[in-house]
Design a protein around this motif. Sequence first.
Motif, PDB file in Angstrom:
ATOM      1  N   GLY A  67      16.454   1.777 -18.248  1.00 23.41           N
ATOM      2  CA  GLY A  67      15.747   0.727 -17.531  1.00 23.41           C
ATOM      3  C   GLY A  67      16.551   0.213 -16.367  1.00 23.41           C
ATOM      4  N   GLY A  68      16.245  -0.996 -15.949  1.00 20.12           N
ATOM      5  CA  GLY A  68      16.938  -1.553 -14.802  1.00 20.12           C
ATOM      6  C   GLY A  68      16.557  -2.994 -14.561  1.00 20.12           C
ATOM      7  N   GLY A  69      17.151  -3.559 -13.519  1.00 25.55           N
ATOM      8  CA  GLY A  69      16.870  -4.944 -13.194  1.00 25.55           C
ATOM      9  C   GLY A  69      17.628  -5.385 -11.961  1.00 25.55           C
ATOM     10  N   MET A  86      25.383   2.137 -23.684  1.00 26.47           N
ATOM     11  CA  MET A  86      24.785   2.577 -22.431  1.00 26.47           C
ATOM     12  C   MET A  86      25.782   2.473 -21.280  1.00 26.47           C
ATOM     13  SD  MET A  86      21.014   0.742 -22.708  1.00 26.47           S
ATOM     14  CE  MET A  86      21.650  -0.900 -23.022  1.00 26.47           C
ATOM     15  N   LEU A  87      25.520   3.249 -20.245  1.00 27.31           N
ATOM     16  CA  LEU A  87      26.226   3.092 -18.980  1.00 27.31           C
ATOM     17  C   LEU A  87      25.315   2.332 -18.031  1.00 27.31           C
ATOM     18  CD1 LEU A  87      27.938   6.565 -18.429  1.00 27.31           C
ATOM     19  CD2 LEU A  87      29.046   4.386 -18.982  1.00 27.31           C
ATOM     20  N   GLU A  88      25.876   1.332 -17.383  1.00 28.62           N
ATOM     21  CA  GLU A  88      25.118   0.501 -16.441  1.00 28.62           C
ATOM     22  C   GLU A  88      25.706   0.690 -15.047  1.00 28.62           C
ATOM     23  OE1 GLU A  88      25.267  -4.132 -15.744  1.00 28.62           O
ATOM     24  OE2 GLU A  88      24.172  -3.674 -17.592  1.00 28.62           O
ATOM     25  N   TYR A  89      24.843   0.991 -14.096  1.00 22.36           N
ATOM     26  CA  TYR A  89      25.297   1.260 -12.733  1.00 22.36           C
ATOM     27  C   TYR A  89      24.744   0.214 -11.782  1.00 22.36           C
ATOM     28  CZ  TYR A  89      26.028   3.623  -8.273  1.00 22.36           C
ATOM     29  OH  TYR A  89      26.409   3.944  -6.984  1.00 22.36           O
ATOM     30  N   ASN A  90      25.647  -0.485 -11.096  1.00 27.38           N
ATOM     31  CA  ASN A  90      25.258  -1.457 -10.068  1.00 27.38           C
ATOM     32  C   ASN A  90      25.145  -0.765  -8.717  1.00 27.38           C
ATOM     33  OD1 ASN A  90      25.349  -3.857 -11.744  1.00 27.38           O
ATOM     34  ND2 ASN A  90      27.575  -3.604 -11.750  1.00 27.38           N
ATOM     35  N   ILE A  91      24.066  -0.981  -8.029  1.00 28.13           N
ATOM     36  CA  ILE A  91      23.868  -0.359  -6.720  1.00 28.13           C
ATOM     37  C   ILE A  91      24.843  -0.935  -5.696  1.00 28.13           C
ATOM     38  CG2 ILE A  91      22.196   0.115  -4.892  1.00 28.13           C
ATOM     39  CD1 ILE A  91      21.531   1.427  -7.573  1.00 28.13           C
ATOM     40  N   LEU A  92      25.103  -2.241  -5.781  1.00 29.86           N
ATOM     41  CA  LEU A  92      26.013  -2.920  -4.864  1.00 29.86           C
ATOM     42  C   LEU A  92      27.222  -3.434  -5.630  1.00 29.86           C
ATOM     43  CD1 LEU A  92      23.362  -5.057  -2.927  1.00 29.86           C
ATOM     44  CD2 LEU A  92      24.295  -2.824  -2.266  1.00 29.86           C
ATOM     45  N   SER A  93      28.344  -3.519  -4.955  1.00 32.09           N
ATOM     46  CA  SER A  93      29.559  -4.029  -5.576  1.00 32.09           C
ATOM     47  C   SER A  93      29.595  -5.548  -5.517  1.00 32.09           C
ATOM     48  CB  SER A  93      30.792  -3.463  -4.869  1.00 32.09           C
ATOM     49  OG  SER A  93      31.964  -4.115  -5.319  1.00 32.09           O
ATOM     50  N   SER A 135      22.894  -7.607  -7.148  1.00 30.86           N
ATOM     51  CA  SER A 135      22.778  -6.154  -7.086  1.00 30.86           C
ATOM     52  C   SER A 135      21.660  -5.671  -7.998  1.00 30.86           C
ATOM     53  CB  SER A 135      24.083  -5.481  -7.518  1.00 30.86           C
ATOM     54  OG  SER A 135      23.917  -4.068  -7.538  1.00 30.86           O
ATOM     55  N   PRO A 136      20.821  -4.755  -7.515  1.00 33.04           N
ATOM     56  CA  PRO A 136      19.957  -4.025  -8.443  1.00 33.04           C
ATOM     57  C   PRO A 136      20.844  -3.163  -9.349  1.00 33.04           C
ATOM     58  CG  PRO A 136      19.246  -3.749  -6.153  1.00 33.04           C
ATOM     59  CD  PRO A 136      20.614  -4.349  -6.117  1.00 33.04           C
ATOM     60  N   TYR A 137      20.386  -2.901 -10.554  1.00 32.28           N
ATOM     61  CA  TYR A 137      21.167  -2.041 -11.443  1.00 32.28           C
ATOM     62  C   TYR A 137      20.250  -1.217 -12.332  1.00 32.28           C
ATOM     63  CZ  TYR A 137      20.416  -5.679 -15.069  1.00 32.28           C
ATOM     64  OH  TYR A 137      19.879  -6.572 -15.952  1.00 32.28           O
ATOM     65  N   MET A 138      20.816  -0.126 -12.853  1.00 36.09           N
ATOM     66  CA  MET A 138      20.113   0.770 -13.753  1.00 36.09           C
ATOM     67  C   MET A 138      20.985   1.006 -14.975  1.00 36.09           C
ATOM     68  SD  MET A 138      18.843   3.615 -10.960  1.00 36.09           S
ATOM     69  CE  MET A 138      20.536   3.880 -10.419  1.00 36.09           C
ATOM     70  N   PHE A 139      20.372   1.345 -16.093  1.00 40.05           N
ATOM     71  CA  PHE A 139      21.151   1.673 -17.275  1.00 40.05           C
ATOM     72  C   PHE A 139      20.442   2.751 -18.099  1.00 40.05           C
ATOM     73  CE2 PHE A 139      18.621  -2.143 -18.270  1.00 40.05           C
ATOM     74  CZ  PHE A 139      17.882  -1.716 -19.369  1.00 40.05           C
ATOM     75  N   ALA A 140      21.235   3.507 -18.849  1.00 38.83           N
ATOM     76  CA  ALA A 140      20.713   4.541 -19.744  1.00 38.83           C
ATOM     77  C   ALA A 140      21.792   4.866 -20.765  1.00 38.83           C
ATOM     78  CB  ALA A 140      20.302   5.789 -18.971  1.00 38.83           C
ATOM     79  N   GLY A 141      21.366   5.366 -21.919  1.00 42.00           N
ATOM     80  CA  GLY A 141      22.339   5.708 -22.940  1.00 42.00           C
ATOM     81  C   GLY A 141      21.679   6.212 -24.195  1.00 42.00           C
ATOM     82  N   VAL A 142      22.211   5.816 -25.333  1.00 40.07           N
ATOM     83  CA  VAL A 142      21.677   6.232 -26.627  1.00 40.07           C
ATOM     84  C   VAL A 142      21.704   5.028 -27.560  1.00 40.07           C
ATOM     85  CG1 VAL A 142      23.939   6.972 -27.504  1.00 40.07           C
ATOM     86  CG2 VAL A 142      21.847   7.961 -28.483  1.00 40.07           C
ATOM     87  N   GLY A 182      13.751  -2.832 -20.092  1.00 42.12           N
ATOM     88  CA  GLY A 182      14.316  -1.643 -20.716  1.00 42.12           C
ATOM     89  C   GLY A 182      13.352  -0.978 -21.678  1.00 42.12           C
ATOM     90  N   LEU A 183      13.161   0.322 -21.508  1.00 42.91           N
ATOM     91  CA  LEU A 183      12.324   1.133 -22.397  1.00 42.91           C
ATOM     92  C   LEU A 183      13.189   1.850 -23.419  1.00 42.91           C
ATOM     93  CD1 LEU A 183       9.856   2.796 -19.876  1.00 42.91           C
ATOM     94  CD2 LEU A 183       9.113   1.654 -21.963  1.00 42.91           C
ATOM     95  N   ARG A 184      12.616   2.123 -24.585  1.00 47.30           N
ATOM     96  CA  ARG A 184      13.243   2.968 -25.588  1.00 47.30           C
ATOM     97  C   ARG A 184      12.313   4.143 -25.867  1.00 47.30           C
ATOM     98  NH1 ARG A 184      16.127  -1.295 -24.018  1.00 47.30           N
ATOM     99  NH2 ARG A 184      17.933  -1.676 -25.373  1.00 47.30           N
ATOM    100  N   LYS A 185      12.744   5.324 -25.455  1.00 47.18           N
ATOM    101  CA  LYS A 185      11.973   6.533 -25.760  1.00 47.18           C
ATOM    102  C   LYS A 185      12.315   6.972 -27.175  1.00 47.18           C
ATOM    103  CE  LYS A 185      11.330  11.394 -24.578  1.00 47.18           C
ATOM    104  NZ  LYS A 185       9.935  11.330 -25.068  1.00 47.18           N
ATOM    105  N   LEU A 186      11.284   7.080 -28.018  1.00 51.64           N
ATOM    106  CA  LEU A 186      11.483   7.433 -29.407  1.00 51.64           C
ATOM    107  C   LEU A 186      11.176   8.905 -29.654  1.00 51.64           C
ATOM    108  CD1 LEU A 186       9.873   4.336 -31.181  1.00 51.64           C
ATOM    109  CD2 LEU A 186      12.104   4.550 -30.048  1.00 51.64           C
ATOM    110  N   PHE A 187      11.651   9.405 -30.768  1.00 51.11           N
ATOM    111  CA  PHE A 187      11.400  10.788 -31.174  1.00 51.11           C
ATOM    112  C   PHE A 187      10.532  10.820 -32.424  1.00 51.11           C
ATOM    113  CE2 PHE A 187      15.330  10.693 -28.776  1.00 51.11           C
ATOM    114  CZ  PHE A 187      15.114  11.701 -27.848  1.00 51.11           C
ATOM    115  N   THR A 188       9.814   9.736 -32.660  1.00 52.70           N
ATOM    116  CA  THR A 188       8.879   9.636 -33.777  1.00 52.70           C
ATOM    117  C   THR A 188       7.585   9.000 -33.300  1.00 52.70           C
ATOM    118  OG1 THR A 188       8.512   8.724 -35.994  1.00 52.70           O
ATOM    119  CG2 THR A 188       9.811   7.385 -34.476  1.00 52.70           C
ATOM    120  N   GLY A 189       6.492   9.380 -33.926  1.00 52.00           N
ATOM    121  CA  GLY A 189       5.217   8.723 -33.668  1.00 52.00           C
ATOM    122  C   GLY A 189       4.845   7.771 -34.778  1.00 52.00           C
ATOM    123  N   TYR A 190       5.764   7.529 -35.710  1.00 52.70           N
ATOM    124  CA  TYR A 190       5.458   6.742 -36.898  1.00 52.70           C
ATOM    125  C   TYR A 190       6.024   5.332 -36.879  1.00 52.70           C
ATOM    126  CZ  TYR A 190       3.243  10.565 -39.438  1.00 52.70           C
ATOM    127  OH  TYR A 190       2.378  11.549 -39.846  1.00 52.70           O
TER     128      TYR A 190
END
Length: 281
Positions: A174-176, A105-112, A119-126, A192-200
């Motif tokens: 997600g974020g924190g 994932m890439l994590e982005y800090n709002i503040l340095s 700092s609040p931060y967000m992340f997303a990836g695979v 952090g959430l994980r969006k899935l591509f399966t319902g099983y």
Amino acid sequence: MQMKYLCLLTAIIVVNPCINAQRTHLGVFGGAAAYTGDLTSKLFPKKVTKSAIGISLNYEISDLLMLRTGVTYATVGGADRYSNKSNLVMRNLSFETKILEFSSMLEYNILSFNYSKYSPYMFAGVSVFKFDSYTYDKTGQKYYLKPLSTEGQGLTSYPDRKPYHLTQVAIPFGGGVKFAISNNLRIGIEFGLRKLFTGYLDDVNYKYVNQADLLVERGQLAVDLSYRSDELVGGSPSYPNKTDQRGDPKSKDYFYFTGVHFTSRLTNSSKFHTGCPVNVY
């Protein structure tokens, strides 16, 4: 293949001598894990929320952007008996699964952190994760669900219902809020959430099958665990029709974590700077 790529990426970051150790942080994660799907719709339902642990390797691309790779191990589950809907309680299905996830994932800090201690931060990836859902019968015996084809997956009578894969791709995001304990130690509180591509994930996604078809191809155990209302006092002993809905195919499952992510720089950063002022605590 995706899991191999993520493992390779993690290995490259660990062993590559060109990677600046002062920019690299080793992390540990601990917290709670849960899922949302056909067997629960509440956020962190009290009686089926489990634990999650993980390790991560984090590389500072810049003072605001970080590459984060990691491995997380968790348990999630759900059960109709905790639902507030009477029809779902009478369905009486349940499941649990261990999850092993590899993420990048890439994590982005709002503040340095050159100027701020938090700092609040967000992340997303695979991510790529492995699961294998199971349940317990009324005597407490454990059974894995996929081989039972509870919704006809892989049965010759239902060629359109293909078996699902136990290794899947997900989109983590997600974020924190992160706090700098020192130049080298940081602690983040995150969700952090994980969006899935399966319902099983929970082995529930579509319609029932004909009881006789399931009995012939998978046996009595598959019949018993695909419909469990007859185990309840006052439950219905009649097996549903194959046109009856068992799950919701329009919605995919999610699993999610919340907890604390603690990271430590691999080497001391007292002499490390990027051209900007660095706080000394």
